[in-house]
Write a protein that holds these residues in place. Structure first.
Motif, PDB file in Angstrom:
ATOM      1  N   GLU A  53       8.614  47.615 -61.726  1.00  0.00           N
ATOM      2  CA  GLU A  53       9.603  48.687 -61.673  1.00  0.00           C
ATOM      3  C   GLU A  53       9.050  49.962 -62.312  1.00  0.00           C
ATOM      4  N   MET A  54       8.345  49.807 -63.431  1.00  0.00           N
ATOM      5  CA  MET A  54       7.748  50.968 -64.096  1.00  0.00           C
ATOM      6  C   MET A  54       6.705  51.622 -63.201  1.00  0.00           C
ATOM      7  N   LYS A  55       5.879  50.792 -62.548  1.00  0.00           N
ATOM      8  CA  LYS A  55       4.864  51.326 -61.636  1.00  0.00           C
ATOM      9  C   LYS A  55       5.518  52.104 -60.502  1.00  0.00           C
ATOM     10  N   GLU A  56       6.604  51.579 -59.975  1.00  0.00           N
ATOM     11  CA  GLU A  56       7.311  52.254 -58.881  1.00  0.00           C
ATOM     12  C   GLU A  56       7.869  53.596 -59.349  1.00  0.00           C
ATOM     13  N   ARG A  57       8.419  53.625 -60.572  1.00  0.00           N
ATOM     14  CA  ARG A  57       8.948  54.882 -61.100  1.00  0.00           C
ATOM     15  C   ARG A  57       7.821  55.897 -61.307  1.00  0.00           C
ATOM     16  N   VAL A  58       6.687  55.421 -61.807  1.00  0.00           N
ATOM     17  CA  VAL A  58       5.543  56.312 -62.011  1.00  0.00           C
ATOM     18  C   VAL A  58       5.070  56.868 -60.669  1.00  0.00           C
ATOM     19  N   GLU A  59       4.966  56.032 -59.677  1.00  0.00           N
ATOM     20  CA  GLU A  59       4.534  56.484 -58.354  1.00  0.00           C
ATOM     21  C   GLU A  59       5.525  57.484 -57.767  1.00  0.00           C
ATOM     22  N   ALA A  60       6.816  57.221 -57.948  1.00  0.00           N
ATOM     23  CA  ALA A  60       7.832  58.150 -57.446  1.00  0.00           C
ATOM     24  C   ALA A  60       7.696  59.503 -58.139  1.00  0.00           C
TER      25      ALA A  60
END
Length: 89
Positions: free
Chosen positions: A28-35
């Motif tokens: 989830e953190m990776k997805e937020r960073v990518e977003a």
């Protein structure tokens, strides 16, 4: 009272659940960073376009100011010529 120690499959299951939970949080953190990276890239692109547009507008306005300066100088000369002509009339 002493709590019983959990061993065997129950303990292993809890460890796996904990590990999966942490992996999910990391994902989830990776997805937020990518977003956020995508948002930043979009903003950078918009900023670049805005900078290019402002440079073009500055060049256009500078050209118009030069044209107005030339027209003003011509108008001033014409006005002086009229004043000279009026003196002779």
């Amino acid at each position: 009272m002493i709590s019983p120690r959990i061993s065997g499959p129950q303990c292993g299951g809890q460890v796996k659940e904990e590990a999966l939970s942490r992996l999910n949080k990391l994902e989830e953190m990776k997805e937020r960073v990518e977003a956020r990276k995508l948002v930043i890239e979009r903003i950078k692109g918009q900023s670049k376009v805005a900078a290019e547009n402002s440079t073009k507008e500055e060049e256009r306005l500078s050209s118009e100011v030069r044209s107005l300066l030339v027209a003003g100088t011509a108008l001033s000369l014409a006005s002086k010529q009229l004043q000279v002509i009026e003196i002779y009339i």
